[in-house]
Write a protein that holds these residues in place. Structure first.
Motif, PDB file in Angstrom:
ATOM      1  N   PHE A  69      16.883  52.329  45.032  1.00  0.00           N
ATOM      2  CA  PHE A  69      15.510  52.840  45.035  1.00  0.00           C
ATOM      3  C   PHE A  69      15.495  54.317  45.371  1.00  0.00           C
ATOM      4  O   PHE A  69      16.448  54.859  45.936  1.00  0.00           O
ATOM      5  CB  PHE A  69      14.617  52.039  46.003  1.00  0.00           C
ATOM      6  CG  PHE A  69      14.940  52.232  47.464  1.00  0.00           C
ATOM      7  CD1 PHE A  69      15.941  51.515  48.080  1.00  0.00           C
ATOM      8  CD2 PHE A  69      14.212  53.131  48.239  1.00  0.00           C
ATOM      9  CE1 PHE A  69      16.239  51.677  49.431  1.00  0.00           C
ATOM     10  CE2 PHE A  69      14.487  53.316  49.594  1.00  0.00           C
ATOM     11  CZ  PHE A  69      15.505  52.581  50.187  1.00  0.00           C
ATOM     12  N   SER A  70      14.392  54.953  44.995  1.00  0.00           N
ATOM     13  CA  SER A  70      14.283  56.392  45.110  1.00  0.00           C
ATOM     14  C   SER A  70      12.890  56.741  45.615  1.00  0.00           C
ATOM     15  O   SER A  70      11.897  56.505  44.920  1.00  0.00           O
ATOM     16  CB  SER A  70      14.491  56.954  43.698  1.00  0.00           C
ATOM     17  OG  SER A  70      14.609  58.325  43.710  1.00  0.00           O
ATOM     18  N   ILE A  71      12.814  57.251  46.839  1.00  0.00           N
ATOM     19  CA  ILE A  71      11.513  57.609  47.429  1.00  0.00           C
ATOM     20  C   ILE A  71      11.785  58.638  48.514  1.00  0.00           C
ATOM     21  O   ILE A  71      12.880  58.639  49.102  1.00  0.00           O
ATOM     22  CB  ILE A  71      10.810  56.350  48.020  1.00  0.00           C
ATOM     23  CG1 ILE A  71       9.344  56.652  48.365  1.00  0.00           C
ATOM     24  CG2 ILE A  71      11.552  55.777  49.232  1.00  0.00           C
ATOM     25  CD1 ILE A  71       8.503  55.403  48.637  1.00  0.00           C
ATOM     26  N   PHE A 128      20.244  47.193  49.256  1.00  0.00           N
ATOM     27  CA  PHE A 128      19.748  48.264  48.378  1.00  0.00           C
ATOM     28  C   PHE A 128      20.303  49.613  48.833  1.00  0.00           C
ATOM     29  O   PHE A 128      20.459  49.860  50.024  1.00  0.00           O
ATOM     30  CB  PHE A 128      18.209  48.309  48.412  1.00  0.00           C
ATOM     31  CG  PHE A 128      17.563  47.269  47.526  1.00  0.00           C
ATOM     32  CD1 PHE A 128      17.109  47.595  46.261  1.00  0.00           C
ATOM     33  CD2 PHE A 128      17.433  45.958  47.970  1.00  0.00           C
ATOM     34  CE1 PHE A 128      16.530  46.640  45.435  1.00  0.00           C
ATOM     35  CE2 PHE A 128      16.849  44.996  47.157  1.00  0.00           C
ATOM     36  CZ  PHE A 128      16.402  45.338  45.881  1.00  0.00           C
ATOM     37  N   ASN A 129      20.567  50.466  47.867  1.00  0.00           N
ATOM     38  CA  ASN A 129      21.015  51.827  48.158  1.00  0.00           C
ATOM     39  C   ASN A 129      19.871  52.787  47.823  1.00  0.00           C
ATOM     40  O   ASN A 129      18.979  52.451  47.042  1.00  0.00           O
ATOM     41  CB  ASN A 129      22.252  52.143  47.298  1.00  0.00           C
ATOM     42  CG  ASN A 129      22.956  53.388  47.779  1.00  0.00           C
ATOM     43  OD1 ASN A 129      22.715  53.860  48.897  1.00  0.00           O
ATOM     44  ND2 ASN A 129      23.815  53.944  46.942  1.00  0.00           N
ATOM     45  N   MET A 130      19.901  53.988  48.426  1.00  0.00           N
ATOM     46  CA  MET A 130      18.825  54.946  48.152  1.00  0.00           C
ATOM     47  C   MET A 130      19.367  56.257  47.593  1.00  0.00           C
ATOM     48  O   MET A 130      20.439  56.705  48.001  1.00  0.00           O
ATOM     49  CB  MET A 130      18.059  55.235  49.439  1.00  0.00           C
ATOM     50  CG  MET A 130      16.724  55.900  49.194  1.00  0.00           C
ATOM     51  SD  MET A 130      16.098  56.782  50.640  1.00  0.00           S
ATOM     52  CE  MET A 130      16.855  58.376  50.433  1.00  0.00           C
ATOM     53  N   ARG A 131      18.649  56.853  46.637  1.00  0.00           N
ATOM     54  CA  ARG A 131      18.975  58.167  46.084  1.00  0.00           C
ATOM     55  C   ARG A 131      17.697  58.965  45.961  1.00  0.00           C
ATOM     56  O   ARG A 131      16.677  58.422  45.542  1.00  0.00           O
ATOM     57  CB  ARG A 131      19.598  58.021  44.673  1.00  0.00           C
ATOM     58  CG  ARG A 131      21.006  57.466  44.681  1.00  0.00           C
ATOM     59  CD  ARG A 131      21.977  58.579  45.081  1.00  0.00           C
ATOM     60  NE  ARG A 131      23.355  58.126  45.100  1.00  0.00           N
ATOM     61  CZ  ARG A 131      23.960  57.595  46.151  1.00  0.00           C
ATOM     62  NH1 ARG A 131      23.301  57.428  47.276  1.00  0.00           N
ATOM     63  NH2 ARG A 131      25.219  57.232  46.090  1.00  0.00           N
ATOM     64  N   TRP A 132      17.731  60.248  46.317  1.00  0.00           N
ATOM     65  CA  TRP A 132      16.547  61.112  46.162  1.00  0.00           C
ATOM     66  C   TRP A 132      16.999  62.508  45.748  1.00  0.00           C
ATOM     67  O   TRP A 132      17.643  63.215  46.523  1.00  0.00           O
ATOM     68  CB  TRP A 132      15.732  61.171  47.472  1.00  0.00           C
ATOM     69  CG  TRP A 132      14.472  61.987  47.368  1.00  0.00           C
ATOM     70  CD1 TRP A 132      14.193  63.190  47.958  1.00  0.00           C
ATOM     71  CD2 TRP A 132      13.297  61.642  46.617  1.00  0.00           C
ATOM     72  NE1 TRP A 132      12.929  63.610  47.627  1.00  0.00           N
ATOM     73  CE2 TRP A 132      12.354  62.683  46.805  1.00  0.00           C
ATOM     74  CE3 TRP A 132      12.937  60.569  45.788  1.00  0.00           C
ATOM     75  CZ2 TRP A 132      11.093  62.677  46.202  1.00  0.00           C
ATOM     76  CZ3 TRP A 132      11.677  60.563  45.202  1.00  0.00           C
ATOM     77  CH2 TRP A 132      10.780  61.610  45.416  1.00  0.00           C
ATOM     78  N   ASN A 133      16.697  62.872  44.505  1.00  0.00           N
ATOM     79  CA  ASN A 133      17.115  64.176  43.972  1.00  0.00           C
ATOM     80  C   ASN A 133      16.140  65.295  44.291  1.00  0.00           C
ATOM     81  O   ASN A 133      16.476  66.456  44.132  1.00  0.00           O
ATOM     82  CB  ASN A 133      17.165  64.106  42.437  1.00  0.00           C
ATOM     83  CG  ASN A 133      18.549  63.861  41.933  1.00  0.00           C
ATOM     84  OD1 ASN A 133      19.451  63.603  42.710  1.00  0.00           O
ATOM     85  ND2 ASN A 133      18.737  63.947  40.643  1.00  0.00           N
ATOM     86  N   ALA A 134      14.884  64.909  44.625  1.00  0.00           N
ATOM     87  CA  ALA A 134      13.800  65.875  44.832  1.00  0.00           C
ATOM     88  C   ALA A 134      13.431  66.616  43.553  1.00  0.00           C
ATOM     89  O   ALA A 134      12.823  67.677  43.603  1.00  0.00           O
ATOM     90  CB  ALA A 134      14.112  66.844  45.955  1.00  0.00           C
ATOM     91  N   ALA A 135      13.825  66.073  42.425  1.00  0.00           N
ATOM     92  CA  ALA A 135      13.347  66.552  41.123  1.00  0.00           C
ATOM     93  C   ALA A 135      13.130  65.282  40.314  1.00  0.00           C
ATOM     94  O   ALA A 135      14.075  64.528  40.073  1.00  0.00           O
ATOM     95  CB  ALA A 135      14.373  67.440  40.442  1.00  0.00           C
ATOM     96  N   MET A 136      11.873  65.058  39.932  1.00  0.00           N
ATOM     97  CA  MET A 136      11.564  63.821  39.217  1.00  0.00           C
ATOM     98  C   MET A 136      12.460  63.668  37.992  1.00  0.00           C
ATOM     99  O   MET A 136      12.949  62.586  37.673  1.00  0.00           O
ATOM    100  CB  MET A 136      10.103  63.846  38.782  1.00  0.00           C
ATOM    101  CG  MET A 136       9.656  62.562  38.147  1.00  0.00           C
ATOM    102  SD  MET A 136       8.048  62.735  37.380  1.00  0.00           S
ATOM    103  CE  MET A 136       7.576  61.024  37.230  1.00  0.00           C
ATOM    104  N   VAL A 137      12.709  64.785  37.337  1.00  0.00           N
ATOM    105  CA  VAL A 137      13.495  64.739  36.105  1.00  0.00           C
ATOM    106  C   VAL A 137      14.916  64.193  36.368  1.00  0.00           C
ATOM    107  O   VAL A 137      15.450  63.413  35.566  1.00  0.00           O
ATOM    108  CB  VAL A 137      13.470  66.150  35.440  1.00  0.00           C
ATOM    109  CG1 VAL A 137      14.332  67.140  36.159  1.00  0.00           C
ATOM    110  CG2 VAL A 137      13.732  66.113  33.972  1.00  0.00           C
ATOM    111  N   GLY A 138      15.506  64.556  37.499  1.00  0.00           N
ATOM    112  CA  GLY A 138      16.851  64.062  37.841  1.00  0.00           C
ATOM    113  C   GLY A 138      16.795  62.599  38.251  1.00  0.00           C
ATOM    114  O   GLY A 138      17.645  61.789  37.863  1.00  0.00           O
ATOM    115  N   GLY A 168      19.499  52.306  35.760  1.00  0.00           N
ATOM    116  CA  GLY A 168      18.479  51.468  36.391  1.00  0.00           C
ATOM    117  C   GLY A 168      18.096  52.004  37.752  1.00  0.00           C
ATOM    118  O   GLY A 168      18.667  52.989  38.238  1.00  0.00           O
ATOM    119  N   GLY A 169      17.083  51.349  38.360  1.00  0.00           N
ATOM    120  CA  GLY A 169      16.603  51.810  39.659  1.00  0.00           C
ATOM    121  C   GLY A 169      15.093  51.766  39.666  1.00  0.00           C
ATOM    122  O   GLY A 169      14.456  51.473  38.650  1.00  0.00           O
TER     123      GLY A 169
END
Ligand code: FDP
Length: 323
Positions: free
Chosen positions: A195-197, A228-238, A247-248
């Motif tokens: 998930f990404s938030i 669950f693992n988390m990722r956040w790029n801080a750029a919606m496009v990424g 997926g995600g």
């Protein structure tokens, strides 16, 4: 490898639309070059200005906007444009068939750290009865989009595009300057454990978001019975690129930080095109209460909550908002 134009021709994309996509991409190739020059091109850092949304403009935001704007206003197929960096609609040609809305450089906070950034765009049909400078031109449901895409300026420059059927990936081949087809049909896996938030906002979240994320964080011992693992790029496009690739679930929900701006992401040139790309790749895109593509913007810079990605996970998440 197949080039972009023959790929679109084989999809029977209208010739004028195809030429317009070419214009957008000519601008993006120039932005890609400027981004790749980094500090050598003198494009890093901020201007002293703010855009209409009160956000500080980076030099590259302004350059990318100027590049796309001038190219699009020269294209006779364009009736009007809307941009994150323009206060209001910009009229182009009264007899142009198309409207283009874009975020010239998404993920501005990543510019100075050499992180992922990108250009997001959507193309809509112009409304004949309305003049080119009428902002109501853009008050059309997301289902009306004729094409949607983004160009990601990462280690490689990639175009992810849909003209209504498949979502495809192209990679910029710098040796000949064209986009080559590198994934003919993107499919988002139905399920995910990623998930990404922006967790830093958690104390401002409303209950449905708190409960949903809390259930994910419980891992194997909680209701979801998996880690669950988390990722956040801080750029919606990424972040959306990762979701399309493996997926995600990506969330930018409403929160209580600023009652005047409960949601952050813009409908017209961020959520709507991304929703079309995700849906055409088999994923889902919702506000929690309705599909993003079913919304008709009531202003160029309208903001909406965004939940998109692997369809089983997005559906499951939406139960928290509707219960
Ligand atoms: P940015 O403001 O840096 O352009 O478009 C808004 C956006 O980036 C998204 O690309 C990104 O997902 C989000 O804002 C980042 O928000 P946070 O500042 O909360 O990390």
């Amino acid at each position: 490898m197949q080039r972009l134009i023959p790929t679109l021709r084989s999809d029977q994309v209208d010739l004028e639309l195809l030429m317009l996509i070419r214009t957008v991409l000519a601008g993006c190739k120039e932005i890609s070059f400027r981004v790749s020059q980094g500090a050598l091109g003198g494009v890093l850092g901020s201007t002293l200005d703010e855009n209409i949304q009160g956000e500080q403009q980076k030099k590259l935001d302004v350059i990318a906007n100027q590049l796309l704007k001038s190219m699009l206003l020269n294209d006779t197929n364009v009736r009007a444009i809307a941009s994150e960096e323009e206060d209001s609609i910009v009229a182009a040609h009264e007899d142009g068939k198309y409207l283009v809305a874009f975020d010239p450089l998404d993920g501005s906070s990543n510019i100075d750290i050499n992180g992922q950034i990108g250009t997001i765009f959507t193309i809509l049909p112009a409304i004949k009865e309305l003049s080119a400078d009428d902002p109501k031109q853009f008050e059309q449901s997301g289902r009306n989009q004729l094409a949607a895409g983004y160009v990601l300026y990462g280690p490689s420059t990639m175009l992810v595009l849909t003209t209504g059927s498949k979502t495809r990936c192209f990679t910029l081949d710098r040796t000949h300057g064209g986009f080559l087809l590198t994934n003919d049909e993107v499919r988002v896996p139905l399920q995910t454990q990623e998930f990404s938030i922006n967790m830093a906002n958690s104390r401002f979240w409303f209950e449905p978001t708190k409960f949903y994320i809390n259930d994910l964080l419980q891992g194997e011992s909680g209701i979801r019975k998996k880690r669950f693992n988390m990722r956040w790029n801080a750029a919606m496009v990424g972040d959306i690129h990762r979701v399309l690739t493996r997926g995600g679930i990506f969330l930018y929900p409403e929160d209580k930080r600023d009652p005047a701006k409960p949601a952050k992401l813009r409908l017209l040139y961020e959520a709507m095109p991304m929703a079309m790309l995700v849906e055409n790749a088999g994923g889902k895109a919702s506000t929690g209460l309705q599909d993003i593509l079913d919304i008709t913007p009531d202003g160029l810079h309208q903001r909406v909550p965004v939940i998109m990605g692997s369809s089983d996970e997005v559906e499951r998440c939406c139960y928290y908002y509707t219960d």
